[in-house]
Design an enzyme around this catalytic site. Structure first.
Site: not given
Ligand code: DGL
Length: 356
Positions: A39, A52, A85-86, A118-119, A191, A316
């Site tokens: 971004t 965007y 970044s994804q 940032t992802d 994040k 557990e």
């Protein structure tokens, strides 16, 4: 005559020496900005649009939007990629690691700033944290608003990231994330908000803040892999690796089916991280397939979708065949398991790495 000549020679050398000391003392730190997209390089149709397109601006354009950045450091730039970044790839990770290692090993930079979406920023940060270890700092930054926004956060984030990388206080801090004037260790940042400019958090809190263009550190990095504790040796030396072991994440949830984990097992993954519910729990359907995966030699690690508390051996139905992730998220557990599998596939050894 001879004495006069010698004293003149000494004086001239002293003058040269003083000049060089002066230049060195006032020489600006050399910071290389490596851009990957996100971004911070994004653009929208108007200054108030929320929607965007990421990865539109070049690194030169991003740097040009930060007046005064070349006063605090000698800036060099590398456009390594320009993607959201994804869509980050294994190749970008391996090339980014290699580039930073080359810059520091050949004394070509005093610090590196990586601009990134940032992802998956926390994942790239954690990967670099485990595979690089130099006294020179690496600071990853980005933005939550595009460059065209009425109050874009990218320029200040980039200025602060360069100021952090350029500071002598940052030596030995390893890989960090700097967003919204806050500095996090790559060891434990995540994040925590999809849209807010203060989106990044850590269960252990920030390691520092940026005030008037100076980093102020408030705590040391707790992880055993911290650069200065690890004698500047990367926990995982992957210089020769061309690819990383395939590790996938499988989520558990109310009446989760076993289809996803069956597909991962069929894909011949080397490892599986279970993003469990509660203290790393999963339903019977997944449990049966975990036994199947382990019997096929696939490494399985238990984590939780819950961001705080981690998963330890008091979970557990704990089994030594299925290590628990301690204070890792599913996404950072995946990265540690990937790198662990470059050294061992023994559950006991893997558990030791997660326990550190
Ligand atoms: N597509 C997201 C990414 O590149 C945008 C988020 C951002 O960079 O803030 O990570």
């Amino acid at each position: 005559m001879k004495k006069v000549f010698i004293s003149a020679l000494i004086r001239s050398n002293l003058i040269v020496l003083l000049f060089l000391c002066g230049v060195t003392a006032f020489a600006k730190p050399r910071i290389t900005i490596i851009a990957t997209g996100g971004t911070i390089a994004g653009a929208a149709g108007s200054s108030v649009n929320d929607s965007y397109k990421p990865a539109q601006l070049s690194v030169e354009q991003i740097v040009a939007s930060v007046p005064g950045i070349d006063v605090i450091a000698e800036i060099n730039t590398i456009q390594l990629a320009n993607i959201a970044s994804q869509n980050i790839t294994e190749d970008v990770w391996l090339t980014l690691r290699k580039t930073i290692d080359y810059l520091f090993s050949n004394n070509l930079a005093d610090g590196v700033v990586v601009t990134h979406g940032t992802d998956t920023m926390e994942e790239t940060a954690y990967f670099l944290y485990l595979t690089l270890s130099h006294s020179c700092p690496v600071v990853i930054t980005g933005s939550m608003r595009p460059s065209t926004s009425l109050s874009a956060d990218g320029p200040m984030n980039l200025y602060n990231a360069v100021a952090t990388a350029a500071s002598s206080e940052s030596k030995g801090k390893g890989v960090m994330v700097e967003m919204n004037a806050t500095i996090f260790s790559a060891a434990d940042v995540y994040k925590g908000n999809t849209v807010a400019v203060d989106a990044f958090e850590s269960v252990y809190g920030p390691i520092g803040y940026v005030r008037n263009g100076e980093p102020k550190y408030v705590r040391n990095i707790s992880s055993v892999f911290a650069a200065e504790k690890y004698n500047y040796r990367p926990p995982f030396d992957i210089k020769e690796l061309k690819t990383l072991p395939k590790v996938e994440i499988v989520a558990s949830y109310a009446f989760a089916s076993a289809e996803p984990i069956r597909a991962v097992i069929a894909s011949k993954a080397a490892g599986i991280v279970i993003a469990g519910v509660g203290h790393g729990n999963y339903d019977r359907a997944i449990s049966a397939e975990i036994d199947n995966a382990v019997s096929k030699g696939i490494s399985v690690v238990r984590s939780s979708r819950i961001p705080k508390g981690g998963v330890d051996k008091n979970a557990e139905e704990y089994s030594e065949k299925v290590p628990v992730c301690y204070n890792h998220s599913p996404q950072t557990a995946r990265i540690l398991l990937m790198l662990a599998l470059t050294q061992t596939s023994k559950p006991k050894d893997i558990q030791n790495l997660f326990e550190q």
